[in-house]
Every structure is written in C-alpha cells, then in structure tokens.
Design an enzyme around this catalytic site. Sequence first.
Site, PDB file in Angstrom:
ATOM      1  N   LYS A 174      46.107  49.910  33.102  1.00 56.06           N
ATOM      2  CA  LYS A 174      46.537  48.588  33.592  1.00 56.06           C
ATOM      3  C   LYS A 174      45.479  47.909  34.466  1.00 56.06           C
ATOM      4  O   LYS A 174      45.477  46.704  34.606  1.00 56.06           O
ATOM      5  CB  LYS A 174      47.852  48.712  34.375  1.00 56.06           C
ATOM      6  CG  LYS A 174      49.041  48.995  33.472  1.00 56.06           C
ATOM      7  CD  LYS A 174      50.338  49.029  34.255  1.00 56.06           C
ATOM      8  CE  LYS A 174      51.492  49.426  33.362  1.00 56.06           C
ATOM      9  NZ  LYS A 174      52.770  49.488  34.052  1.00 56.06           N
ATOM     10  N   ASP A 195      55.757  43.405  34.692  1.00 58.38           N
ATOM     11  CA  ASP A 195      56.512  44.421  35.449  1.00 58.38           C
ATOM     12  C   ASP A 195      57.104  43.800  36.716  1.00 58.38           C
ATOM     13  O   ASP A 195      58.180  44.193  37.163  1.00 58.38           O
ATOM     14  CB  ASP A 195      55.599  45.579  35.879  1.00 58.38           C
ATOM     15  CG  ASP A 195      55.271  46.516  34.724  1.00 58.38           C
ATOM     16  OD1 ASP A 195      56.050  46.566  33.756  1.00 58.38           O
ATOM     17  OD2 ASP A 195      54.224  47.189  34.802  1.00 58.38           O
TER      18      ASP A 195
HETATM   19  P1  NAP Z   1      51.533  56.756  38.301  1.00 60.23           P
HETATM   20  O1  NAP Z   1      50.630  55.594  38.552  1.00 60.23           O
HETATM   21  O2  NAP Z   1      51.012  57.972  37.632  1.00 60.23           O
HETATM   22  O3  NAP Z   1      52.171  57.186  39.750  1.00 60.23           O
HETATM   23  C1  NAP Z   1      53.002  58.316  39.854  1.00 60.23           C
HETATM   24  C2  NAP Z   1      53.599  58.401  41.262  1.00 60.23           C
HETATM   25  O4  NAP Z   1      54.474  59.539  41.321  1.00 60.23           O
HETATM   26  C3  NAP Z   1      52.580  58.611  42.368  1.00 60.23           C
HETATM   27  O5  NAP Z   1      53.032  57.995  43.543  1.00 60.23           O
HETATM   28  C4  NAP Z   1      52.587  60.145  42.529  1.00 60.23           C
HETATM   29  O6  NAP Z   1      52.198  60.587  43.811  1.00 60.23           O
HETATM   30  C5  NAP Z   1      54.044  60.448  42.335  1.00 60.23           C
HETATM   31  N1  NAP Z   1      54.261  61.821  41.867  1.00 60.23           N
HETATM   32  C6  NAP Z   1      54.070  62.281  40.607  1.00 60.23           C
HETATM   33  N2  NAP Z   1      54.401  63.588  40.534  1.00 60.23           N
HETATM   34  C7  NAP Z   1      54.806  63.959  41.773  1.00 60.23           C
HETATM   35  C8  NAP Z   1      55.287  65.170  42.334  1.00 60.23           C
HETATM   36  N3  NAP Z   1      55.417  66.287  41.608  1.00 60.23           N
HETATM   37  N4  NAP Z   1      55.639  65.172  43.642  1.00 60.23           N
HETATM   38  C9  NAP Z   1      55.514  64.059  44.408  1.00 60.23           C
HETATM   39  N5  NAP Z   1      55.073  62.864  43.921  1.00 60.23           N
HETATM   40  C10 NAP Z   1      54.719  62.820  42.625  1.00 60.23           C
HETATM   41  O7  NAP Z   1      52.792  56.315  37.417  1.00 60.23           O
HETATM   42  P2  NAP Z   1      53.490  54.872  37.370  1.00 60.23           P
HETATM   43  O8  NAP Z   1      52.922  54.057  36.269  1.00 60.23           O
HETATM   44  O9  NAP Z   1      53.467  54.318  38.735  1.00 60.23           O
HETATM   45  O10 NAP Z   1      54.987  55.262  36.916  1.00 60.23           O
HETATM   46  C11 NAP Z   1      55.876  55.891  37.827  1.00 60.23           C
HETATM   47  C12 NAP Z   1      57.265  55.984  37.195  1.00 60.23           C
HETATM   48  O11 NAP Z   1      57.801  54.683  36.958  1.00 60.23           O
HETATM   49  C13 NAP Z   1      57.285  56.688  35.831  1.00 60.23           C
HETATM   50  O12 NAP Z   1      58.416  57.506  35.810  1.00 60.23           O
HETATM   51  C14 NAP Z   1      57.422  55.548  34.836  1.00 60.23           C
HETATM   52  O13 NAP Z   1      58.099  55.949  33.654  1.00 60.23           O
HETATM   53  C15 NAP Z   1      58.283  54.579  35.632  1.00 60.23           C
HETATM   54  N6  NAP Z   1      58.113  53.180  35.167  1.00 60.23           N
HETATM   55  C16 NAP Z   1      59.199  52.540  34.649  1.00 60.23           C
HETATM   56  C17 NAP Z   1      59.076  51.220  34.235  1.00 60.23           C
HETATM   57  C18 NAP Z   1      60.281  50.514  33.664  1.00 60.23           C
HETATM   58  O14 NAP Z   1      60.126  49.462  33.006  1.00 60.23           O
HETATM   59  N7  NAP Z   1      61.482  50.997  33.887  1.00 60.23           N
HETATM   60  C19 NAP Z   1      57.844  50.540  34.344  1.00 60.23           C
HETATM   61  C20 NAP Z   1      56.762  51.225  34.887  1.00 60.23           C
HETATM   62  C21 NAP Z   1      56.900  52.558  35.298  1.00 60.23           C
HETATM   63  P3  NAP Z   1      50.651  60.876  44.164  1.00 60.23           P
HETATM   64  O15 NAP Z   1      50.048  59.551  44.523  1.00 60.23           O
HETATM   65  O16 NAP Z   1      50.730  61.797  45.315  1.00 60.23           O
HETATM   66  O17 NAP Z   1      50.040  61.487  42.941  1.00 60.23           O
END
Ligand code: NAP
Length: 263
Positions: A66, A102
């Site tokens: 992104k 988003d």
């Molecule tokens: P991302 O950029 O990879 O960020 C992941 C986040 O989760 C980071 O803050 C990470 O913390 C944290 N995390 C991951 N594993 C962890 C663990 N085991 N313990 C503690 N923290 C953890 O992903 P993203 O794009 O932001 O997406 C995040 C979520 O939102 C996903 O589940 C995605 O499917 C969902 N989402 C949904 C929509 C929708 O339309 N509904 C749209 C976008 C995203 P760290 O910084 O410490 O690594």
Amino acid sequence: MKRYAIIGYPVSHSLSPQIHNPAFKQLNIDAHYEKIEIAPKHFEQIIAILKKENIYSGFNITVPFKEKIIPFLDRIDPLAEKVGAVNTVQIIDGEWIGHNTDLFGFIEPIKDQIGTYKSALVLGAGGAAKAVLFSLAALGHFNKITIHNRTKGRAEQLAQQLKQHFSEQEVAIYKQDDVNNTYDIIINCTSIGMEKTIEQNPYNGMASHHNKSFFYDLIYKPEQTQFLSQATELKLNNINGLEMLKAQAAKSFFIWTGQNFPE
Ligand code: NAP
C-alpha cells in the site's frame, strides 16, 4: 472487456473477486476482476511492466504494497497522501490516480453513531491502524485517541505522523495505567484473532468499566473473534470487519465505474 485486479502478497484468501465480479455482472458491465500475486522482491519490476502495458482499468492494492505503490502514481488523493497509503488505483488514459478507500470503509458502517464518540483506543500500528487513525483524526471531534501496539516504537512513529497533520488532537501512546481508562470505541486493527492466533484476544484490559464502549474488529474471518466474543458476553455493542470490507470495495467500484454496488 475492462480488466481490474487485486495486487498483493499473498492474495489467495482475498474475497474481492467474489465481491466485484457479481457486481459487474448484475450491472451488465463488461469487466473482470482478478488476483495478481507479486512476490515482494519483484514488485517494482512487475508494476513497471503493468504500467507500460496499460491493460488494466484499475486495481486494488493490499498488504504489503500500500505504500510501495505511491512512487508509481501520477496523482494521489490528498487524504491518501496524508496517510501515505493507497489501496485503490484508478487508471484513466494510462494515468494512475491513487485513493485510499479503507478510510471511508472504516467509517461507513458506524457513520450514524461515530459523532457521539469522543475517545478511541486503537489496537495495532500497521497499515489498517494507520487508515483507522487518520479517519478518526480527520473527523476532528475526538478529544483523545490512544494507540496500543506490541512494538511500541511503531506506535510512537504513527502518533508523531498524526500529530504533524492533526496538531489540535490529543494522540497518546497506551500505557499500563490506561487499562483503567474508558473509551467510547475500541478498535482491533491487529491480526490477532485470525488463523494461528484464533484463541487470542488483543485486548486483555477489558473489564466491567467498559460498560459503554463499542467494540470494532477489522477481522471478518472468523466472524466472532475472542475480542468480539468478550464484548458480546458483556452485552457491549460490537461489529466485525465485513461491513468495512464491503464499504471499501463499494467505494473502489464507484471510483472505477461511477456506479453504486447493486443491493
Ligand atoms: P499489518 O500492517 O501487518 O499490521 C499488523 C498489526 O498486528 C501490527 O500492529 C502488529 O504489531 C500486530 N500483530 C500481529 N501479530 C501480533 C501478535 N502475535 N501479537 C501482537 N500484535 C501482533 O496488517 P494490517 O494491514 O494493518 O491488517 C491488520 C488486520 O486488519 C488484519 O487482520 C486484516 O485482515 C484486517 N483488515 C481488515 C480490513 C477490512 O476491510 N475489514 C481492511 C484492512 C485490514 P507489530 O507492529 O508489533 O508487529
């Protein structure tokens, strides 16, 4: 036939083709939406080829590209530029225009109630958290927005970025003391609750003092994460990420076709 796609890595799980293709069909639009998986090391090379070939009319872009797509754009929507992340590219006569749907997608399912919320706790500091935080700050009526993330440095960086654009808002980093604070809305933007972490809850500070909070999980698979199950048990209103997914897709669809999704 016009061609659209979702570009990411991985994209095998994406529901986007199942959303866009039936909509094209129902509206008699001669178009097809497909998945393009690009290994991160080949991203720049393949995107440059796609731009040169000019066979797509638009595409969605997802994790982890992104931000990486931005140098390839000819124009960018001002809010997407502030966020520094783009999830939708509109292509007109070979010109690439970046948008972030988003931001709209997150607000749309709660648009009737968000005006009454004054404090928010955002769990996570990744791409989704960034979009959520900018959406909240751009509304301008929040007194306090708190960020809680496993990697504190990432949360601090994001708070700095927000303060640059929205200096009038209080943006705080979550401290242990904040467990006792109440928030009008608590949003899970981490990936905790999906797949391997299905048994985990990203927010363990929940207690009875959150008796008025609204819980919003961006995850939609599973439908009820541990985060939402706890809220349901405490009879707190909550929503998963499916409506957001649909709303951001509808906005992309409108940008590309000028038409609304059929009901
Ligand atoms: P991302 O950029 O990879 O960020 C992941 C986040 O989760 C980071 O803050 C990470 O913390 C944290 N995390 C991951 N594993 C962890 C663990 N085991 N313990 C503690 N923290 C953890 O992903 P993203 O794009 O932001 O997406 C995040 C979520 O939102 C996903 O589940 C995605 O499917 C969902 N989402 C949904 C929509 C929708 O339309 N509904 C749209 C976008 C995203 P760290 O910084 O410490 O690594």
